[in-house]
Scaffold this motif. Structure first.
Motif, PDB file in Angstrom:
ATOM      1  N   GLY A   1      98.911  53.587  48.732  1.00 26.20           N
ATOM      2  CA  GLY A   1      97.308  52.889  49.642  1.00 26.20           C
ATOM      3  C   GLY A   1      97.860  51.861  49.999  1.00 26.20           C
ATOM      4  N   GLN A   2      97.374  50.891  50.924  1.00 22.83           N
ATOM      5  CA  GLN A   2      97.405  50.071  52.178  1.00 22.83           C
ATOM      6  C   GLN A   2      98.596  49.018  52.188  1.00 22.83           C
ATOM      7  N   TRP A   3      99.847  49.533  53.273  1.00 22.21           N
ATOM      8  CA  TRP A   3     100.554  48.318  52.804  1.00 22.21           C
ATOM      9  C   TRP A   3     101.053  47.881  54.260  1.00 22.21           C
ATOM     10  N   SER A   4     102.060  47.180  54.127  1.00 16.72           N
ATOM     11  CA  SER A   4     102.466  46.730  56.365  1.00 16.72           C
ATOM     12  C   SER A   4     103.998  46.587  56.450  1.00 16.72           C
TER      13      SER A   4
ATOM     14  N   ASP B   1      96.498  39.973  48.698  1.00 22.50           N
ATOM     15  CA  ASP B   1      97.544  40.831  49.904  1.00 22.50           C
ATOM     16  C   ASP B   1      98.641  40.041  50.424  1.00 22.50           C
TER      17      ASP B   1
ATOM     18  N   GLU C   1      99.415  54.614  55.056  1.00 21.86           N
ATOM     19  CA  GLU C   1      98.483  54.423  54.259  1.00 21.86           C
ATOM     20  C   GLU C   1      99.609  55.747  53.073  1.00 21.86           C
TER      21      GLU C   1
ATOM     22  N   THR D   1     101.079  48.937  59.989  1.00 21.37           N
ATOM     23  CA  THR D   1      99.782  49.239  58.719  1.00 21.37           C
ATOM     24  C   THR D   1     100.455  50.868  58.191  1.00 21.37           C
TER      25      THR D   1
ATOM     26  N   HIS E   1     101.425  43.843  50.568  1.00 19.76           N
ATOM     27  CA  HIS E   1     100.280  44.656  50.719  1.00 19.76           C
ATOM     28  C   HIS E   1      99.206  44.154  51.091  1.00 19.76           C
ATOM     29  N   ALA E   2      98.326  45.328  52.151  1.00 18.45           N
ATOM     30  CA  ALA E   2      97.555  45.246  53.292  1.00 18.45           C
ATOM     31  C   ALA E   2      96.419  44.696  52.972  1.00 18.45           C
ATOM     32  N   ARG E   3      95.753  45.039  51.820  1.00 18.61           N
ATOM     33  CA  ARG E   3      94.307  44.421  51.512  1.00 18.61           C
ATOM     34  C   ARG E   3      94.057  43.754  50.344  1.00 18.61           C
TER      35      ARG E   3
ATOM     36  N   ASP F   1      96.404  50.082  44.449  1.00 20.00           N
ATOM     37  CA  ASP F   1      97.325  50.436  45.261  1.00 20.00           C
ATOM     38  C   ASP F   1      98.543  49.727  44.193  1.00 20.00           C
TER      39      ASP F   1
ATOM     40  N   THR G   1      92.227  44.406  47.158  1.00 20.40           N
ATOM     41  CA  THR G   1      91.507  45.234  46.259  1.00 20.40           C
ATOM     42  C   THR G   1      90.703  44.994  44.859  1.00 20.40           C
TER      43      THR G   1
END
Length: 465
Positions: free
Chosen positions: A347-350, A449, A331, A329, A358-360, A367, A362
């Motif tokens: 933002g947060q990505w896997s 996500d 950010e 992951t 997209h890791a979360r 993101d 929102t």
């Protein structure tokens, strides 16, 4: 060399060795081979993971050259585990003979290792069909490949026109991504694209290897004596291919006197692109892959990777007990100035082997991904792990999309917000500009996500994806 650079270089070397071991296990993966007068600009600060890399010397790096004159959108996709060792960025594309020396019937490849057959109740072999007086056109394809999708209308026409005259089309569906191995996904794609001829699911690439094939799409034509008399790789040459089919049918005894030959035309390029090409400004963004497998393979080949942020590479290089299945992951922030022909994420990505996700969850679409592209049309391969539909909000150059520049999968809500609804794993048509653009910034945002991106593809045709 700094300690940090040495650590990263060693990490890439480790991953390179890993790829050489697992290339076959990872399945086919690459982008269309291409030729051009110009190369795309590298990211302003090339990721360290992509820096200081040797040229490709073994068949494990992408063979789709990062070339940008527009031919990249028309060339076949090549499997990296079978690429040539030649410089993949050379002006000429990999050797792709349009015709081949006649191959004797004794050398007919066997269709085997098939997981399932579709549109037929029996297993089929070229030798048996030839013995029955059939002319056989073998077509290697996979259902999210833009190059394959562009050839399907021609295949449909040939099937409708010549099936009763003795033509058999055998579709060999060899997947590029893991989700393309799913039987129902392939069955749905066959229905969507009105594929009426027999299709074999070659999930483990057994038949692909029997043919020593390297490309999607690839066509091999066999006469009634079981001899391979013609082959073609990639898009185009439709008139030549049909003429070869007709000649083989006539030789087999078919009467085509009442069926005149109306030579099909290759797809026309966009006039604005043609004009830009004449002036030397005909850059076209090559196919971009989001998974780390392909990004590291591309870096190893000495070419700019598809993702332009160092954090993406560090996340894999710093992972403990790295394997071909490693997921990490990140950010990240999109810089103010994004360079052309590369992906950026906010933002947060896997970071995953075949895709980025997209890791979360929102709430305010904070993101997103951004892409500065050159093309007339843009497509993306997207999936949803949960199977639940999700929206991806689309903007171009800071504005909502309009019917004038939207791809066929774009919708609008009551407030004029442009979006696509991702409800199945497939290729989505995102952008279809009125004409070719040398530079345009596409952004995609989702609160889900499940938002998973595998690849972008681009086109410069007057019509179509």
């Amino acid at each position: 060399m700094s300690f940090q650079m040495r650590r990263i270089t060693l990490g890439v070397a480790f991953l390179t060795a890993l790829f050489l071991t697992i290339a076959i296990a990872c399945g086919p993966s690459a982008e269309p081979a291409a030729s051009s007068e110009t190369s795309p600009a590298a990211p302003a600060t090339a990721p360290a993971a992509a820096a200081d890399q040797p040229a490709a010397t073994a068949p494990s790096a992408d063979t789709k050259a990062n070339r940008t004159d527009g031919t990249s959108s028309e060339q076949p996709t090549a499997a990296p585990d079978q690429q040539a060792a030649a410089d993949p960025t050379a002006t000429s594309a990999p050797s792709r003979p349009q015709t081949v020396p006649i191959q004797s019937a004794e050398d007919i490849p066997t269709i085997e290792g098939i997981d399932a057959w579709l549109n037929t109740e029996m297993e089929l072999q070229i030798a048996q069909l030839a013995a029955e007086g059939k002319v056989v056109l073998v077509d290697f394809w996979t259902y999210t490949c833009i190059n394959c999708i562009r050839t399907l209308p021609y295949l449909r026409d040939w099937w409708a026109q010549y099936e009763d005259d003795g033509l058999v089309i055998l579709g060999i569906h060899t997947p590029e991504f893991e989700f393309e191995k799913d039987y129902q996904n392939v069955a749905d794609a066959i229905e969507t694209h009105s594929v009426g001829w027999p299709v074999a699911q070659d999930n483990n690439m057994t038949t692909w290897r029997n043919f020593e094939n390297r490309y999607w799409p690839a066509k091999y034509l066999y006469n009634v004596r079981g001899e391979m008399i013609y082959s073609h790789f990639g898009e185009g040459a439709y008139a030549e291919t049909e003429e070869r089919i007709r000649n083989a049918l006539v030789e087999a005894g078919a009467d085509l006197s009442d069926d005149p030959f109306n030579a099909p035309q290759d797809q026309a390029r966009d006039p604005a692109f043609q004009s830009a090409r004449q002036s030397g400004r005909a850059a076209v963004t090559p196919e971009l892959y989001a998974g780390w497998h392909r990004n590291f393979l591309t870096a190893r080949a000495g070419r700019p990777p598809y993702v332009a942020q160092q954090e993406y590479f560090d996340a894999i290089l710093n992972a403990e007990d790295r394997t071909e299945h490693t997921v990490a992951t990140i950010e990240v922030m999109v810089p103010q100035d994004i360079q052309p022909h590369a992906m950026y994420f906010q933002g947060q990505w896997s970071v995953e082997p075949e895709r980025i996700r997209h890791a979360r969850k929102t709430e305010n679409l904070e993101d997103y991904l951004a892409l500065n592209y050159a093309a007339k049309s843009v497509n993306a391969v997207l999936t949803s792990d949960s199977g639940e539909p999700y929206r991806v909000i689309m903007t171009v150059d800071g504005a909502m999309m309009t019917p004038e520049n939207a791809g066929e999968d774009v919708q609008w809500d009551e407030n004029g917000v442009s979006y696509i609804l991702v409800d199945e794993p497939r290729m989505y048509a995102l952008v279809d500009n009125p004409q070719y653009l040398h530079e345009s910034i596409l952004t995609m945002r989702s609160d889900s996500d499940d938002f998973g991106l595998f690849a972008f593809t681009f086109g410069v045709y007057a019509e179509g994806p």
